[in-house]
Design a protein around this motif. Structure first.
Motif, PDB file in Angstrom:
ATOM      1  N   LYS A   7       0.938  -1.276   0.149  1.00 39.64           N
ATOM      2  CA  LYS A   7      -0.060   0.114   0.073  1.00 39.64           C
ATOM      3  C   LYS A   7       0.882   1.148  -0.034  1.00 39.64           C
ATOM      4  CE  LYS A   7      -4.136  -1.960   2.143  1.00 39.64           C
ATOM      5  NZ  LYS A   7      -4.907  -2.096   3.565  1.00 39.64           N
ATOM      6  N   LYS A  66       2.009   1.860  -3.380  1.00 39.04           N
ATOM      7  CA  LYS A  66       1.020   2.158  -4.646  1.00 39.04           C
ATOM      8  C   LYS A  66       0.499   3.589  -4.159  1.00 39.04           C
ATOM      9  CE  LYS A  66      -4.000   0.905  -5.149  1.00 39.04           C
ATOM     10  NZ  LYS A  66      -4.264   2.052  -5.123  1.00 39.04           N
ATOM     11  N   ASP A  91      -0.815   6.583  -6.626  1.00 41.40           N
ATOM     12  CA  ASP A  91      -2.176   7.136  -6.488  1.00 41.40           C
ATOM     13  C   ASP A  91      -2.188   8.825  -6.546  1.00 41.40           C
ATOM     14  OD1 ASP A  91      -3.256   4.614  -6.258  1.00 41.40           O
ATOM     15  OD2 ASP A  91      -3.263   4.675  -4.123  1.00 41.40           O
ATOM     16  N   ILE A 132      -1.502  -3.820  -9.477  1.00 37.78           N
ATOM     17  CA  ILE A 132      -1.811  -3.190  -8.158  1.00 37.78           C
ATOM     18  C   ILE A 132      -1.571  -1.734  -8.073  1.00 37.78           C
ATOM     19  CG2 ILE A 132      -2.342  -3.277  -5.671  1.00 37.78           C
ATOM     20  CD1 ILE A 132      -1.613  -6.479  -6.034  1.00 37.78           C
ATOM     21  N   MET A 133      -0.217  -1.508  -8.252  1.00 35.16           N
ATOM     22  CA  MET A 133       0.269  -0.065  -8.177  1.00 35.16           C
ATOM     23  C   MET A 133      -0.444   1.013  -8.867  1.00 35.16           C
ATOM     24  SD  MET A 133       2.940  -0.645  -5.980  1.00 35.16           S
ATOM     25  CE  MET A 133       2.933  -2.239  -5.215  1.00 35.16           C
ATOM     26  N   GLN A 137      -3.700   0.724 -10.120  1.00 34.10           N
ATOM     27  CA  GLN A 137      -5.020   0.959 -10.198  1.00 34.10           C
ATOM     28  C   GLN A 137      -5.812   1.950 -10.168  1.00 34.10           C
ATOM     29  OE1 GLN A 137      -5.885  -2.072  -7.122  1.00 34.10           O
ATOM     30  NE2 GLN A 137      -6.111  -3.775  -8.328  1.00 34.10           N
ATOM     31  N   THR A 171      -4.095   5.274 -10.218  1.00 35.29           N
ATOM     32  CA  THR A 171      -3.321   6.253 -10.776  1.00 35.29           C
ATOM     33  C   THR A 171      -4.215   7.027 -11.986  1.00 35.29           C
ATOM     34  OG1 THR A 171      -1.282   7.110 -11.299  1.00 35.29           O
ATOM     35  CG2 THR A 171      -2.121   5.134 -12.704  1.00 35.29           C
TER      36      THR A 171
END
Length: 487
Positions: A220, A223, A227, A246-247, A249, A251
């Motif tokens: 997280k 990530k 974000d 996941i990183m 998702q 952005t």
């Protein structure tokens, strides 16, 4: 540098102000020891100390403005108090404002991930300077303002030092800055207020769980960096890593991918490997580089992809990539007169150790013995200690467990934790030599012509930290000395 208080509070998340904001501020700091007359003090709540406890002290030193989350019981009429919801976030915004938003005046690229950050930002720094640009570098090993070296103490400096360095880069004419972004820096909001032109994700494996507590928290943290990117930025991910998607998702940035194994926007294939370099097929073109191993193929590809996204000429890029030097302490090797190969690498995580030993196995002719000297740091993620020993034992012919940076821990306890990962057979065949210098010398004494010695864990570091004291120690220097005197 003098700034009006009202100008440096823009977007800092202010809840309440007591006093005038029409005052001149000479400096910003979150360290009570460094407060200057007419300065601003931001009261951060740390893991060990709370800046709020030092408010009265900094006022006595001449601070004119206090940023805090909780107002003191008594206020000084000569001081302006600014209450905010999050001092860590406010510090980043205020530091950026104080130094006139330097990150928006050059192209700032952040690299995050467990492994590869230092090598990639250093390669990019070398590459862009070779292409004729003035460039800044913010890395674990060292910081640069174009040619000027600045001492590096953290992977990512605190917000004030960070913006101060970026300001100096802009003033020196730098048009690019390549920066490591650690998970600690994201969680501690050290990058708040910065504008990134682009961000890249290398990979993620178990690390820093002493700080993040769980692997999920660690993911997280990485990530969050993506974000918070603006829509005009690019987000470049290693799609070979199972957690890469996941990183990005959530952005807003433009998404791009690179890979050695998967379909991606930027591709690379290793054609040939030797100890002095490898032949790559990079984006359809063959190129010889002076770096070794799959992990470095990723680093070279990432550097190429970022440079391409920054509109650099592809032919010039390929030409300059072939002349880049290996990064200090990253698969750095020497040979003795007896033909023994010594390798120093920063590998201090299980994944990094696997990558280095796998590369060595692929390069050896067949009969050479691999002797690994491995340790684990103190006051850090203890869960990886048995795993590191297990990897070293399973992928080497001989293993010497030794001290790394024990810090405040007992080195013998750390080594005992490592030994817990060994089978009974591996435990009998391994050596435990607490003194790192003696461990390196023993590895050489055990080696025969053609053998390969790996000294892992410290890489570029020039010290051993024991009980809070940093003692001079350089793995490459130690290895070179034993090779020259006994080889």
């Amino acid at each position: 540098m003098i700034k009006l208080l009202s100008d440096i509070l823009y977007k800092a998340g202010i809840i309440e102000v007591i006093g005038s904001t029409n005052v001149a501020i000479s400096d910003v700091t979150s360290d009570s020891r460094n407060v200057m007359s007419q300065g601003m003090f931001v009261a951060l709540k740390g893991t060990k100390t709370d800046g709020h406890d030092y408010i009265s002290d900094v006022i006595r030193k001449g601070a004119l403005a206090i940023v805090c989350e909780t107002l003191p019981a008594e206020t000084d009429p000569k001081v302006t108090y600014i209450r905010v919801g999050d001092c860590a976030y406010a510090l980043g915004i205020i530091a950026s404002n104080f130094y006139e938003e330097p990150s928006g005046q050059l192209k700032l690229i952040g690299i995050t991930g467990t492994n590869g950050k230092t090598t990639t930002v250093t390669l990019l720094y070398q590459l862009f300077r070779a292409l004729g640009n003035k460039v800044g570098l913010l890395s674990t090993i060292r910081n640069y303002i174009d040619k000027e070296e600045v001492v590096s103490t953290h992977t990512t400096p605190d917000p004030v030092q960070l913006n101060k360095l970026l300001r100096k880069m802009v003033d020196a004419g730098c048009t690019y800055c390549f920066m490591e972004v650690s998970s600690h820096a994201v969680v501690q909001k050290r990058i708040a207020g910065l504008h990134f032109t682009g961000a890249a994700f290398t990979n993620i494996t178990h690390d820093h769980l002493d700080y993040h507590e769980t692997f999920d928290n660690y993911i997280k943290a990485k990530k969050t960096f993506f974000d918070n990117l603006d829509s005009d930025a690019f987000a470049l991910i290693n799609i070979d890593d199972p957690r890469a998607k996941i990183m990005v998702q959530n952005t807003r940035a433009s998404k791009k991918t690179y890979a050695l194994k998967s379909s991606a926007d930027y591709k690379c294939k290793i054609i040939e490997k030797q100890f002095n370099g490898m032949l790559l097929n990079l984006d359809g073109k063959e190129i010889w580089v002076r770096l070794i191993g799959n992990f470095n193929a990723y680093n070279v590809l990432l550097s190429y992809a970022i440079a391409t996204l920054l509109k650099q000429d592809k032919i010039a890029l390929l030409t300059e990539l072939s002349s880049l030097k290996p990064v200090e302490g990253r698969f750095q090797y020497i040979r003795s007169s007896q033909g023994i190969t010594g390798i120093v690498d920063y590998a201090h995580t299980p994944d990094a150790l696997v990558n280095v030993l796998k590369t060595i196995q692929e390069l050896r002719g067949g009969k050479e013995t691999i002797i690994s000297v491995v340790g684990c740091g103190g006051d850090r993620d203890a869960a990886k200690r048995p795993e590191m020993a297990k990897i070293a034992a399973s992928m080497s012919d001989k293993v010497i467990l030794t001290s790394d940076n024990p810090r405040s821990e007992d080195p013998e306890k750390i080594l005992k934790d490592m030994q817990a990962g060994l089978s009974a057979e591996a435990l009998r065949s391994s050596l435990k030599i607490t003194d790192r210098r003696e461990a390196i010398r023993t590895a050489f004494a055990l080696a025969k012509p053609g053998d390969i010695i790996l000294v892992a864990g410290k890489g570029h570091e020039k010290y051993q930290e024991i009980n809070g004291v940093k003692h001079p120690f350089d793995d490459m220097k130690e290895l070179t000395e034993v090779f020259n005197t006994q080889g």
